[in-house]
Write an enzyme that holds these catalytic residues in place. Structure first.
Site, PDB file in Angstrom:
ATOM      1  N   LYS A   1     -48.970  18.526  99.155  1.00  0.00           N
ATOM      2  CA  LYS A   1     -48.377  19.773  99.655  1.00  0.00           C
ATOM      3  C   LYS A   1     -49.291  20.423 100.692  1.00  0.00           C
ATOM      4  O   LYS A   1     -50.498  20.140 100.716  1.00  0.00           O
ATOM      5  CB  LYS A   1     -48.151  20.729  98.487  1.00  0.00           C
ATOM      6  CG  LYS A   1     -49.438  21.099  97.762  1.00  0.00           C
ATOM      7  CD  LYS A   1     -49.169  21.731  96.411  1.00  0.00           C
ATOM      8  CE  LYS A   1     -50.463  22.165  95.755  1.00  0.00           C
ATOM      9  NZ  LYS A   1     -50.353  22.343  94.321  1.00  0.00           N
TER      10      LYS A   1
ATOM     11  N   TYR B   1     -66.998  42.206 119.412  1.00  0.00           N
ATOM     12  CA  TYR B   1     -66.112  43.361 119.279  1.00  0.00           C
ATOM     13  C   TYR B   1     -66.700  44.456 118.392  1.00  0.00           C
ATOM     14  O   TYR B   1     -67.276  44.161 117.338  1.00  0.00           O
ATOM     15  CB  TYR B   1     -64.783  42.932 118.649  1.00  0.00           C
ATOM     16  CG  TYR B   1     -63.832  42.246 119.592  1.00  0.00           C
ATOM     17  CD1 TYR B   1     -63.328  42.903 120.714  1.00  0.00           C
ATOM     18  CD2 TYR B   1     -63.415  40.946 119.345  1.00  0.00           C
ATOM     19  CE1 TYR B   1     -62.430  42.262 121.566  1.00  0.00           C
ATOM     20  CE2 TYR B   1     -62.520  40.301 120.189  1.00  0.00           C
ATOM     21  CZ  TYR B   1     -62.035  40.971 121.295  1.00  0.00           C
ATOM     22  OH  TYR B   1     -61.153  40.342 122.130  1.00  0.00           O
TER      23      TYR B   1
HETATM   24  C1  LIG Z   1     -51.190  21.923  93.419  1.00  0.00           C
HETATM   25  C2  LIG Z   1     -50.723  21.472  92.101  1.00  0.00           C
HETATM   26  C3  LIG Z   1     -51.443  20.513  91.366  1.00  0.00           C
HETATM   27  C4  LIG Z   1     -52.792  19.982  91.798  1.00  0.00           C
HETATM   28  O1  LIG Z   1     -53.806  20.848  91.413  1.00  0.00           O
HETATM   29  P1  LIG Z   1     -55.331  20.480  91.733  1.00  0.00           P
HETATM   30  O2  LIG Z   1     -56.102  21.537  91.070  1.00  0.00           O
HETATM   31  O3  LIG Z   1     -55.462  20.513  93.207  1.00  0.00           O
HETATM   32  O4  LIG Z   1     -55.539  19.124  91.179  1.00  0.00           O
HETATM   33  C5  LIG Z   1     -50.883  20.044  90.200  1.00  0.00           C
HETATM   34  N1  LIG Z   1     -49.686  20.505  89.758  1.00  0.00           N
HETATM   35  C6  LIG Z   1     -48.982  21.439  90.417  1.00  0.00           C
HETATM   36  C7  LIG Z   1     -47.685  21.903  89.865  1.00  0.00           C
HETATM   37  C8  LIG Z   1     -49.482  21.961  91.601  1.00  0.00           C
HETATM   38  O5  LIG Z   1     -48.780  22.901  92.260  1.00  0.00           O
END
Ligand SMILES: *Cc1c(COP(=O)(O)O)cnc(C)c1O
Length: 395
Positions: free
Chosen positions: A64, A290
């Site tokens: 993602k 700035y």
């Molecule tokens: C992002 C996510 C993960 C992965 O989590 P990590 O801590 O990066 O391993 C697992 N399950 C769900 C539902 C997530 O949204």
């Protein structure tokens, strides 16, 4: 001569051929701020976790948010060739992009919306079903499209209180899943809220107990097998007994683990570098940047680098909160971070215009940056803007 722009470039070759030099040439030609992604390190990390995962458990790789900022199909493609079983994205358009790039692995979409059902079905993306309303809407869509047995993933809320069916809704859910030929439940899953935290281990076990109980109710209603999964990166090694049928590997792939022992086994994947546009001498008493936030206490050499908050370098790292790495020397940020540029106090450092500066990577972990600005590495990594060119390489 070949001309290209906006392309992903993969340099392949053995170390002896010193491809880094070509890599550097490319970087200078393309853009001056680069996120370099070491694909070999990513595969190395995958194998490190693989060695801790029960052989019977599948791996769902979390890609993602552009694979936590490190790319999209480039990473997915690599994972596909390295025996990952599933991919997961947050939104349908992320999944569509993977399909258009030729990714054939099953893809779970965690936050489907009604207006994306068409795309989900067209691109064979498997939605997470987290509420009765999304279940109803999806079934209505499937009915109108005369589709049966469409694969879905049922999300249970066991304590996160974000998305998912609750324990109290299990009987009602079971009733809707029984004899339901429109959807096919591929998996039932939940998410741990504090798997990295020893102090919350009792809560983690509480979550998994609720989860398994709910799974039993669903199992009884469905009468066919499905995958159960609840474990994320930290839980893979902290709660191996909860790996069940699949684990969801996220941040660890990208070289980051909350646990120091596990961290020491991982390889750095991403390196963010920028370059110096100008170096100037500024006198004691003069200000930099700035708002005149930095008034120099002594004469200084100031280097302006080509990265700012629009690239994802947090503005909160200004005024000495953050530092960058110049030829193994840490140099602090002076004054406010600008939109496209940042000024560094490089007094006494051996540095010239055009030189490379490490923003994070080997020697300056992204966790350190995150710590400086009171956030987590996830936020820094996913915040590197799309205008920063990604360069992929293998060793
Ligand atoms: C992002 C996510 C993960 C992965 O989590 P990590 O801590 O990066 O391993 C697992 N399950 C769900 C539902 C997530 O949204």
């Amino acid at each position: 001569m070949i001309t290209f722009s906006n392309e992903t470039i993969l340099l392949k070759g053995a170390r002896v051929f010193e491809f880094e030099e070509i890599d550097q040439l490319f970087q200078q030609k393309i853009h001056q701020t680069i996120l370099s992604i070491n694909l070999s390190a990513l595969i190395y990390n995958l194998k490190e976790y693989r060695s801790m995962i029960s052989p019977s458990a599948k791996i769902m790789a979390m890609v993602k948010a552009f694979s936590y900022g490190s790319g999209s199909y480039e990473i997915a493609n690599l994972l596909q060739f390295n025996n990952t079983d599933y991919l997961a994205v947050a939104y349908a358009d992320e999944g569509v992009a993977l399909r258009k790039a030729g990714i054939t692995l099953p893809v779970m979409v965690m936050n489907p919306e009604e207006n994306t059902f068409n795309a989900l079905v067209k691109y064979d993306l498997e939605p997470e079903i987290f509420s009765f309303s999304i279940l109803r809407a999806f079934q209505k869509y499937l009915y109108s499209a005369a589709i049966n047995n469409f694969p879905v993933h049922i999300k249970l809320d066991t304590g996160m209180h974000r998305l998912g069916f609750e324990e109290s809704e299990m009987q009602l859910l079971a009733g809707q899943l029984r004899n339901n030929s429109m959807i096919r439940v591929r998996s039932v899953f939940s998410h741990l809220v504090a798997s990295e935290n020893k102090e919350e281990d009792a809560y983690t076990l509480h979550q998994s107990a609720i989860f398994l109980q709910c799974c039993n109710t669903i199992q009884e209603a469905l009468g066919y097998p499905f995958l159960k999964h609840i474990v994320n990166t930290s839980a893979i090694h902290r709660h191996p007994e909860l790996q069940m049928d699949m684990v969801r590997l996220g941040i660890g792939l990208y070289g980051i683990d909350h646990d120091p022992v596990m961290q020491s086994k991982l390889k750095n994947v991403s390196t963010l570098t920028t370059t110096v546009s100008q170096i100037k001498k500024v006198r004691s008493g003069d200000s930099v940047g700035y708002g005149r936030k930095a008034i120099l206490k002594s004469d200084a050499t100031i280097a302006t680098v080509r990265i700012g908050y629009a690239d994802g370098y947090p503005r909160s790292l200004g005024n000495g909160v953050g530092s960058m790495l110049v030829k193994n020397k840490m140099v602090p940020v002076v004054g406010n971070v600008c939109m496209d540029m940042t000024m560094l106090d490089v007094t006494g450092a051996d540095i010239n215009e055009g030189d490379e500066v490490i923003v994070f990577g080997e020697g300056l972990p992204v966790q350190t940056l995150a710590h400086w600005c009171n956030t987590i590495s996830y936020e820094i990594m996913t915040g590197i803007s799309q205008r920063v060119r990604r360069v992929y390489y293998e060793e």
